[in-house]
Scaffold this motif. Sequence first.
Motif, mmCIF file in Angstrom:
data_model
loop_
_atom_site.group_PDB
_atom_site.id
_atom_site.type_symbol
_atom_site.label_atom_id
_atom_site.label_comp_id
_atom_site.label_asym_id
_atom_site.label_seq_id
_atom_site.Cartn_x
_atom_site.Cartn_y
_atom_site.Cartn_z
ATOM 1 N N MET A 1 0.849 -1.204 0.000
ATOM 2 C CA MET A 1 0.000 0.000 0.000
ATOM 3 C C MET A 1 0.883 1.252 0.000
ATOM 4 N N ILE A 2 0.512 2.213 -0.793
ATOM 5 C CA ILE A 2 1.280 3.454 -0.874
ATOM 6 C C ILE A 2 1.047 4.287 0.386
ATOM 7 N N GLN A 3 2.154 4.743 0.979
ATOM 8 C CA GLN A 3 2.097 5.567 2.189
ATOM 9 C C GLN A 3 2.592 6.988 1.967
ATOM 10 N N THR A 4 3.455 7.177 0.961
ATOM 11 C CA THR A 4 4.068 8.487 0.722
ATOM 12 C C THR A 4 4.046 8.819 -0.765
ATOM 13 N N VAL A 5 3.616 10.041 -1.072
ATOM 14 C CA VAL A 5 3.663 10.549 -2.445
ATOM 15 C C VAL A 5 4.725 11.642 -2.499
ATOM 16 N N ILE A 6 5.685 11.469 -3.404
ATOM 17 C CA ILE A 6 6.777 12.426 -3.573
ATOM 18 C C ILE A 6 6.503 13.240 -4.836
ATOM 19 N N PHE A 7 6.322 14.525 -4.666
ATOM 20 C CA PHE A 7 6.021 15.425 -5.773
ATOM 21 C C PHE A 7 7.276 16.151 -6.247
ATOM 22 N N ASP A 8 7.453 16.232 -7.549
ATOM 23 C CA ASP A 8 8.318 17.246 -8.128
ATOM 24 C C ASP A 8 7.548 18.569 -8.036
ATOM 25 N N MET A 9 8.211 19.691 -8.278
ATOM 26 C CA MET A 9 7.499 20.976 -8.182
ATOM 27 C C MET A 9 7.289 21.638 -9.539
ATOM 28 N N ASP A 10 8.395 22.034 -10.195
ATOM 29 C CA ASP A 10 8.263 22.744 -11.471
ATOM 30 C C ASP A 10 7.668 21.826 -12.530
ATOM 31 N N GLY A 11 6.535 22.246 -13.084
ATOM 32 C CA GLY A 11 5.872 21.442 -14.101
ATOM 33 C C GLY A 11 4.904 20.424 -13.548
ATOM 34 N N VAL A 12 4.876 20.267 -12.222
ATOM 35 C CA VAL A 12 3.941 19.334 -11.590
ATOM 36 C C VAL A 12 2.982 20.084 -10.667
ATOM 37 N N ILE A 13 3.525 20.906 -9.783
ATOM 38 C CA ILE A 13 2.683 21.692 -8.889
ATOM 39 C C ILE A 13 2.402 23.069 -9.472
ATOM 40 N N VAL A 14 3.412 23.673 -10.055
ATOM 41 C CA VAL A 14 3.260 25.008 -10.636
ATOM 42 C C VAL A 14 4.126 25.095 -11.881
ATOM 43 N N ASP A 15 3.666 25.857 -12.871
ATOM 44 C CA ASP A 15 4.438 26.002 -14.103
ATOM 45 C C ASP A 15 5.298 27.259 -14.020
ATOM 46 N N THR A 16 6.473 27.103 -13.424
ATOM 47 C CA THR A 16 7.417 28.223 -13.364
ATOM 48 C C THR A 16 8.354 28.237 -14.574
ATOM 49 N N GLU A 17 8.165 27.294 -15.494
ATOM 50 C CA GLU A 17 9.074 27.201 -16.631
ATOM 51 C C GLU A 17 9.182 28.515 -17.417
ATOM 52 N N PRO A 18 8.080 29.247 -17.687
ATOM 53 C CA PRO A 18 8.248 30.513 -18.411
ATOM 54 C C PRO A 18 9.144 31.506 -17.664
ATOM 55 N N VAL A 19 9.083 31.493 -16.337
ATOM 56 C CA VAL A 19 9.932 32.395 -15.553
ATOM 57 C C VAL A 19 11.389 31.947 -15.627
ATOM 58 N N HIS A 20 11.613 30.632 -15.479
ATOM 59 C CA HIS A 20 12.973 30.102 -15.619
ATOM 60 C C HIS A 20 13.522 30.378 -17.021
#
Length: 218
Positions: A1-20
């Motif tokens: 059973m899954i207990q932990t979800v590991i998130f990336d941030m850029d492109g997954v939670i928020v699109d900061t790519e245009p700023v980068h």
Amino acid sequence: MIQTVIFDMDGVIVDTEPVHHYAYNQHFKQLGIEVSPEMYASFTGNSTKNIFERLKAQFNLKEDVPALVETKRNLFNEAFDRKADLYLLDGVENLIKDLYANGMQLVLASSSATVTIAKIFDRFGLHPYFSHIVSGEDFPKSKPHPAIFQHAAFLAQTPVENCIVIEDSTNGILAAKAAGIYCIGYDSFHSKMQDYSQADMVISNFSELSYNFIKNIR
């Protein structure tokens, strides 16, 4: 059973790519170098430090890496603070809240600098949902090296077989798989020139995921 979800941030939670992208290209102009779209796409998932190590070697830049990193981050921070139209990606806030409300542990593992992560988390009030934040600047090697995800699982005190990673980049997916962690590839319209073939499953919208779905992945 899954207990932990590991998130990336850029492109997954928020699109900061245009700023980068803006910050990097302003810096490239200052340095007098031309970086091809293909080379730029290969940076996705890498830390700023590792990117400038590559660029210094490629273009024989005279500036040292810490100075290059500092200049780019200053350009990013200035652009970030001016950008009013920056939002969480569609559906990710609902997913985060659903997972948290049901007792799933959430960890952030991003190649971004700690100061950049803090800016995003402060702006969108994300701190309460995540038990740990891991920055790629703390590791000598960037994704696709698995160290960042191995450390995230260690901090979560969760065996890797009970974790999943959500990633949007080729390098991030390869890092998750090298760490022995099930990986969901997020292929959104923001994604550019990334390979999702090594992901265990691929989604294009966060509405495809929920606590009830994720907990039973294995």
